[in-house]
Enzyme design. Structure first.
Site, PDB file in Angstrom:
ATOM      1  N   ASP A  30       0.856  -1.190   0.000  1.00 56.16           N
ATOM      2  CA  ASP A  30       0.000   0.000   0.000  1.00 56.16           C
ATOM      3  C   ASP A  30       0.893   1.243   0.000  1.00 56.16           C
ATOM      4  O   ASP A  30       1.891   1.306   0.719  1.00 56.16           O
ATOM      5  CB  ASP A  30      -0.907  -0.006   1.227  1.00 56.16           C
ATOM      6  N   ASN A  87     -13.004  -3.143   2.525  1.00 58.63           N
ATOM      7  CA  ASN A  87     -13.946  -2.044   2.709  1.00 58.63           C
ATOM      8  C   ASN A  87     -14.936  -2.010   1.547  1.00 58.63           C
ATOM      9  O   ASN A  87     -14.563  -2.251   0.402  1.00 58.63           O
ATOM     10  CB  ASN A  87     -13.193  -0.717   2.768  1.00 58.63           C
ATOM     11  N   VAL A  96     -11.148   3.072  -3.561  1.00 58.16           N
ATOM     12  CA  VAL A  96     -10.795   2.566  -4.883  1.00 58.16           C
ATOM     13  C   VAL A  96     -11.802   1.472  -5.234  1.00 58.16           C
ATOM     14  O   VAL A  96     -11.920   0.471  -4.504  1.00 58.16           O
ATOM     15  CB  VAL A  96      -9.352   2.019  -4.921  1.00 58.16           C
ATOM     16  N   HIS A 100     -10.410  -5.089  -3.127  1.00 60.76           N
ATOM     17  CA  HIS A 100      -9.057  -5.335  -2.634  1.00 60.76           C
ATOM     18  C   HIS A 100      -9.127  -5.741  -1.175  1.00 60.76           C
ATOM     19  O   HIS A 100     -10.006  -5.295  -0.434  1.00 60.76           O
ATOM     20  CB  HIS A 100      -8.180  -4.096  -2.790  1.00 60.76           C
ATOM     21  N   MET A 101      -8.206  -6.570  -0.791  1.00 60.00           N
ATOM     22  CA  MET A 101      -8.071  -7.015   0.590  1.00 60.00           C
ATOM     23  C   MET A 101      -6.840  -6.348   1.179  1.00 60.00           C
ATOM     24  O   MET A 101      -5.733  -6.532   0.674  1.00 60.00           O
ATOM     25  CB  MET A 101      -7.939  -8.534   0.609  1.00 60.00           C
ATOM     26  N   HIS A 102      -7.051  -5.526   2.223  1.00 57.55           N
ATOM     27  CA  HIS A 102      -5.917  -4.984   2.953  1.00 57.55           C
ATOM     28  C   HIS A 102      -5.360  -6.080   3.851  1.00 57.55           C
ATOM     29  O   HIS A 102      -6.120  -6.788   4.520  1.00 57.55           O
ATOM     30  CB  HIS A 102      -6.357  -3.848   3.883  1.00 57.55           C
TER      31      HIS A 102
HETATM   32  P1  5GP Z   1      -9.788   1.592   0.373  1.00 56.77           P
HETATM   33  O1  5GP Z   1      -9.857   2.888   1.131  1.00 56.77           O
HETATM   34  O2  5GP Z   1     -10.487   1.685  -0.969  1.00 56.77           O
HETATM   35  O3  5GP Z   1     -10.208   0.400   1.166  1.00 56.77           O
HETATM   36  O4  5GP Z   1      -8.252   1.345   0.115  1.00 56.77           O
HETATM   37  C1  5GP Z   1      -7.564   1.840  -0.987  1.00 56.77           C
HETATM   38  C2  5GP Z   1      -6.106   1.725  -0.664  1.00 56.77           C
HETATM   39  O5  5GP Z   1      -5.368   1.916  -1.849  1.00 56.77           O
HETATM   40  C3  5GP Z   1      -5.603   2.774   0.335  1.00 56.77           C
HETATM   41  O6  5GP Z   1      -5.041   2.148   1.477  1.00 56.77           O
HETATM   42  C4  5GP Z   1      -4.576   3.560  -0.457  1.00 56.77           C
HETATM   43  O7  5GP Z   1      -3.451   3.951   0.319  1.00 56.77           O
HETATM   44  C5  5GP Z   1      -4.191   2.589  -1.558  1.00 56.77           C
HETATM   45  N1  5GP Z   1      -3.768   3.239  -2.763  1.00 56.77           N
HETATM   46  C6  5GP Z   1      -4.408   4.251  -3.415  1.00 56.77           C
HETATM   47  N2  5GP Z   1      -3.722   4.615  -4.507  1.00 56.77           N
HETATM   48  C7  5GP Z   1      -2.633   3.820  -4.556  1.00 56.77           C
HETATM   49  C8  5GP Z   1      -1.537   3.724  -5.473  1.00 56.77           C
HETATM   50  O8  5GP Z   1      -1.427   4.454  -6.458  1.00 56.77           O
HETATM   51  N3  5GP Z   1      -0.588   2.781  -5.203  1.00 56.77           N
HETATM   52  C9  5GP Z   1      -0.685   1.941  -4.135  1.00 56.77           C
HETATM   53  N4  5GP Z   1       0.303   1.062  -3.976  1.00 56.77           N
HETATM   54  N5  5GP Z   1      -1.707   1.997  -3.254  1.00 56.77           N
HETATM   55  C10 5GP Z   1      -2.660   2.939  -3.462  1.00 56.77           C
END
Ligand code: 5GP
Length: 114
Positions: A30, A87, A96, A100-102
Site C-alpha cells: 500500500d 472495505n 478505490v 481489494h483485501m488490505h
Molecule cells: P480503500 O480505502 O479503498 O479500502 O483502500 C484503498 C487503498 O489503496 C488505500 O489504502 C490507499 O493507500 C491505496 N492506494 C491508493 N492509490 C494507490 C496507489 O497508487 N498505489 C498503491 N500502492 N496503493 C494505493
C-alpha cells in the site's frame, strides 16, 4: 466501469512494489501504509465492490485469502497476527472501486475500528 488506479498498477502504467502475481491475482504494498506490514491483494478482474461478487467467483475470492496467507508468512507476521480488511462503499471507507483485501500486520491493531 472506468479503469481505477489498480488497473493501471496491473498494466504497469504506474509503479508499485509488487509482492506476488499470477494470472488472476496481484499483491502490492500500500502506498500509504497504516502498519509496518500493509499490502493489498486484488483480483486482476475489476470487480467494483464486494456487493458485485458473483457465486461463480467464490474460488477467486478464496485465492485472495490464500495469497494473503502465503505473503504474511513471507513477511514474518503470520504467527504474531495480522488483519484482513475489505472495505465496501462509503460507510466502509472504500476509496478505490476495484475490490481489494488490505493485509495489515507488524503491530498490535486496535479493535473495534473507528
Ligand atoms: P480503500 O480505502 O479503498 O479500502 O483502500 C484503498 C487503498 O489503496 C488505500 O489504502 C490507499 O493507500 C491505496 N492506494 C491508493 N492509490 C494507490 C496507489 O497508487 N498505489 C498503491 N500502492 N496503493 C494505493
Amino acid at each position: 466501469m472506468s479503469d481505477t488506479i489498480f488497473t493501471k498498477i496491473i498494466n504497469r502504467e504506474i509503479p508499485a512494489e509488487i509482492l506476488y502475481e499470477d494470472d488472476e491475482i496481484l499483491a502490492f504494498s500500500d502506498v500509504s501504509p497504516q502498519a509496518p506490514v500493509h499490502f493489498l491483494v486484488i483480483p486482476k478482474l475489476p470487480i467494483e465492490t464486494i456487493n458485485d461478487i458473483q457465486p461463480n467467483q467464490a474460488e477467486l475470492i478464496g485465492k485472495m485469502v490464500l495469497t494473503a496467507q502465503k505473503l504474511v508468512k513471507e513477511q514474518g507476521v503470520a504467527e504474531g497476527g495480522y488483519r484482513l480488511v475489505m472495505n465496501c462503499n462509503e460507510d466502509g471507507g472504500q476509496t478505490v472501486f476495484h475490490i481489494h483485501m488490505h493485509v495489515l500486520g507488524g503491530r498490535a491493531l486496535s479493535w473495534p475500528p473507528g
